[in-house]
Design a protein around this motif. Structure first.
Motif, PDB file in Angstrom:
ATOM      1  N   GLY A  14      40.239  44.752  41.623  1.00  0.00           N
ATOM      2  CA  GLY A  14      40.355  45.892  40.691  1.00  0.00           C
ATOM      3  C   GLY A  14      40.412  47.255  41.373  1.00  0.00           C
ATOM      4  N   LYS A  15      40.748  47.281  42.660  1.00  0.00           N
ATOM      5  CA  LYS A  15      40.845  48.571  43.375  1.00  0.00           C
ATOM      6  C   LYS A  15      41.962  49.437  42.803  1.00  0.00           C
ATOM      7  CE  LYS A  15      41.629  46.620  47.398  1.00  0.00           C
ATOM      8  NZ  LYS A  15      41.407  45.213  47.019  1.00  0.00           N
ATOM      9  N   THR A  16      43.137  48.826  42.621  1.00  0.00           N
ATOM     10  CA  THR A  16      44.264  49.622  42.135  1.00  0.00           C
ATOM     11  C   THR A  16      44.057  50.021  40.676  1.00  0.00           C
ATOM     12  OG1 THR A  16      45.722  48.576  43.734  1.00  0.00           O
ATOM     13  CG2 THR A  16      46.784  49.645  41.871  1.00  0.00           C
ATOM     14  N   ALA A  17      43.529  49.099  39.871  1.00  0.00           N
ATOM     15  CA  ALA A  17      43.249  49.431  38.462  1.00  0.00           C
ATOM     16  C   ALA A  17      42.285  50.623  38.408  1.00  0.00           C
ATOM     17  CB  ALA A  17      42.663  48.227  37.740  1.00  0.00           C
ATOM     18  N   THR A 205      29.871  49.517  34.132  1.00  0.00           N
ATOM     19  CA  THR A 205      30.560  48.297  34.544  1.00  0.00           C
ATOM     20  C   THR A 205      31.910  48.240  33.807  1.00  0.00           C
ATOM     21  OG1 THR A 205      29.613  46.981  32.773  1.00  0.00           O
ATOM     22  CG2 THR A 205      28.390  47.023  34.810  1.00  0.00           C
ATOM     23  N   ILE A 206      32.908  47.664  34.474  1.00  0.00           N
ATOM     24  CA  ILE A 206      34.241  47.539  33.865  1.00  0.00           C
ATOM     25  C   ILE A 206      34.384  46.102  33.351  1.00  0.00           C
ATOM     26  CG2 ILE A 206      36.741  47.693  34.260  1.00  0.00           C
ATOM     27  CD1 ILE A 206      35.339  50.406  34.591  1.00  0.00           C
ATOM     28  N   PRO A 207      34.634  45.942  32.050  1.00  0.00           N
ATOM     29  CA  PRO A 207      34.740  44.579  31.507  1.00  0.00           C
ATOM     30  C   PRO A 207      36.057  43.910  31.895  1.00  0.00           C
ATOM     31  CG  PRO A 207      35.265  46.182  29.802  1.00  0.00           C
ATOM     32  CD  PRO A 207      34.858  46.969  31.025  1.00  0.00           C
ATOM     33  N   PHE A 208      36.061  42.578  31.910  1.00  0.00           N
ATOM     34  CA  PHE A 208      37.328  41.850  32.041  1.00  0.00           C
ATOM     35  C   PHE A 208      38.075  42.048  30.732  1.00  0.00           C
ATOM     36  CE2 PHE A 208      40.279  38.418  31.709  1.00  0.00           C
ATOM     37  CZ  PHE A 208      40.753  38.290  33.007  1.00  0.00           C
ATOM     38  N   SER A 209      39.334  42.450  30.802  1.00  0.00           N
ATOM     39  CA  SER A 209      40.060  42.748  29.573  1.00  0.00           C
ATOM     40  C   SER A 209      41.561  42.580  29.745  1.00  0.00           C
ATOM     41  CB  SER A 209      39.723  44.189  29.157  1.00  0.00           C
ATOM     42  OG  SER A 209      40.778  44.736  28.412  1.00  0.00           O
ATOM     43  N   ALA A 210      42.167  41.900  28.763  1.00  0.00           N
ATOM     44  CA  ALA A 210      43.624  41.721  28.796  1.00  0.00           C
ATOM     45  C   ALA A 210      44.334  43.070  28.699  1.00  0.00           C
ATOM     46  CB  ALA A 210      44.053  40.810  27.653  1.00  0.00           C
TER      47      ALA A 210
HETATM   48  N1  ADP Z   1      39.083  44.814  34.245  1.00  0.00           N
HETATM   49  C1  ADP Z   1      40.100  43.944  34.355  1.00  0.00           C
HETATM   50  N2  ADP Z   1      40.279  42.966  33.454  1.00  0.00           N
HETATM   51  C2  ADP Z   1      41.294  42.068  33.570  1.00  0.00           C
HETATM   52  N3  ADP Z   1      42.188  42.094  34.550  1.00  0.00           N
HETATM   53  C3  ADP Z   1      42.072  43.044  35.496  1.00  0.00           C
HETATM   54  C4  ADP Z   1      41.024  44.016  35.461  1.00  0.00           C
HETATM   55  N4  ADP Z   1      41.171  44.844  36.532  1.00  0.00           N
HETATM   56  C5  ADP Z   1      42.254  44.412  37.191  1.00  0.00           C
HETATM   57  N5  ADP Z   1      42.808  43.335  36.574  1.00  0.00           N
HETATM   58  C6  ADP Z   1      43.989  42.564  36.982  1.00  0.00           C
HETATM   59  O1  ADP Z   1      43.670  41.810  38.153  1.00  0.00           O
HETATM   60  C7  ADP Z   1      44.709  41.882  39.102  1.00  0.00           C
HETATM   61  C8  ADP Z   1      44.197  42.530  40.390  1.00  0.00           C
HETATM   62  O2  ADP Z   1      43.792  43.885  40.103  1.00  0.00           O
HETATM   63  P1  ADP Z   1      44.095  45.063  41.117  1.00  0.00           P
HETATM   64  O3  ADP Z   1      43.562  46.306  40.519  1.00  0.00           O
HETATM   65  O4  ADP Z   1      45.533  45.053  41.504  1.00  0.00           O
HETATM   66  O5  ADP Z   1      43.203  44.584  42.355  1.00  0.00           O
HETATM   67  P2  ADP Z   1      43.232  45.038  43.892  1.00  0.00           P
HETATM   68  O6  ADP Z   1      43.876  46.386  43.950  1.00  0.00           O
HETATM   69  O7  ADP Z   1      41.791  45.048  44.270  1.00  0.00           O
HETATM   70  O8  ADP Z   1      43.999  43.996  44.627  1.00  0.00           O
HETATM   71  C9  ADP Z   1      45.842  42.656  38.451  1.00  0.00           C
HETATM   72  O9  ADP Z   1      46.740  41.751  37.893  1.00  0.00           O
HETATM   73  C10 ADP Z   1      45.151  43.455  37.358  1.00  0.00           C
HETATM   74  O10 ADP Z   1      45.997  43.679  36.254  1.00  0.00           O
END
Ligand code: ADP
Ligand code: MG
Length: 250
Positions: A14-17, A205-210
């Motif tokens: 979730g680094k990029t998110a 905290t960031i929830p898992f979310s579609a």
């Molecule tokens: N909170 C979240 N809930 C569900 N999916 C997530 C969440 N955060 C990230 N993702 C998904 O997980 C994958 C990896 O996230 P990303 O941010 O690219 O990670 P990193 O940059 O650490 O490699 C992506 O497909 C993204 O859409």
């Protein structure tokens, strides 16, 4: 100017998110923000529909940093600029290795932006490399997304030991829980155990979310298309927590 890194030894946490949504939230809060995509995979720039940086070779200090500094682009959102990634970044370590003060270059280079931006957010690639060591020394805050599992616990411990061994400022490490599933017992147990052993954990905290996964289809920050969902609110809360910390650090 404050430099904030989104970093983990692990990929897919979730680094990029975080980088994308935090940069957006900071700019909404009135901070002039620059997001730098340091990962040659270029996911952050993809989410902002910005094309890749011009191609350049990185065989010496000048071309390495010059190429980076030349490529500032505006995003569609006011107060938020981005430096897209470059495939040449895969050679970052080789280029850095031949330089003087090879662990402290990044901070010095980014200082050139101190008049133009309030905050720089660094979206980092995984692994511990010479580039990561530059990131550790350049950043005022290192945000580490941690999915609450045993393996993540182990990588956080590795990072913490690395900081202690290298005498890096451990207090700048600010982990937070990412992709949390409330109903998952292992997640719940890991969260309580880890927050007890690492007092630096952020409260949010960031929830898992579609909704977060849909960023790939919408190609914009979650906060720009789904302001009210749980995950968007969590990113905004995380941003506010970070702004409050910025005031104590600066
Ligand atoms: N909170 C979240 N809930 C569900 N999916 C997530 C969440 N955060 C990230 N993702 C998904 O997980 C994958 C990896 O996230 P990303 O941010 O690219 O990670 P990193 O940059 O650490 O490699 C992506 O497909 C993204 O859409
Ligand atoms: Mg990434």
């Amino acid at each position: 100017m404050m430099i904030i890194a989104s970093y983990s030894i692990k990929g897919g946490v979730g680094k990029t998110a975080l980088s994308v949504n935090l940069s957006y939230a900071l700019s909404e809060a009135g901070q002039r923000t620059l997001l730098i995509d340091l990962d040659p995979q270029g996911a952050a720039e993809f989410y902002f529909r910005v094309s890749s940086a011009e191609k350049f070779r990185m065989n010496d200090t000048r071309t390495l940093w010059g190429g980076l500094l030349r490529n500032v682009r505006e995003t569609d959102f006011s107060g938020l600029d981005i430096i897209p990634s470059n495939l040449a970044y895969r050679h970052f370590d080789i280029a850095l290795d031949s330089m003087e003060k090879r662990r402290k270059q990044l901070r010095r280079v980014l200082e050139k932006f101190s008049e133009d931006y309030d905050t720089i957010v660094l979206d980092c690639p995984p692994n511990i490399t010479l580039l990561s060591e530059n990131v550790f020394r350049a950043s005022d805050m290192i945000l580490v997304p941690v999915i609450p599992t045993i393996l993540s616990q182990r990588t956080l411990e590795q990072l913490d030991s690395f900081f202690r061994d290298e005498e890096l400022p451990v207090e700048r490490l600010r982990p937070f829980f990412s992709m949390v599933q409330k109903r998952n017992n292992m997640h719940r147990d890991t969260i309580s155990e880890l927050s007890a052993s690492f007092p630096q954990f952020l409260k949010t905290t960031i929830p898992f979310s579609a909704d977060v996964e849909k960023m790939g289809l919408r190609r914009m920050p979650l906060l720009a298309y789904s302001r009210a969902c749980d995950a968007a609110q969590a990113y905004r809360a995380l941003c506010n927590e970070i702004i409050a910390l910025q005031e104590t650090v600066s």
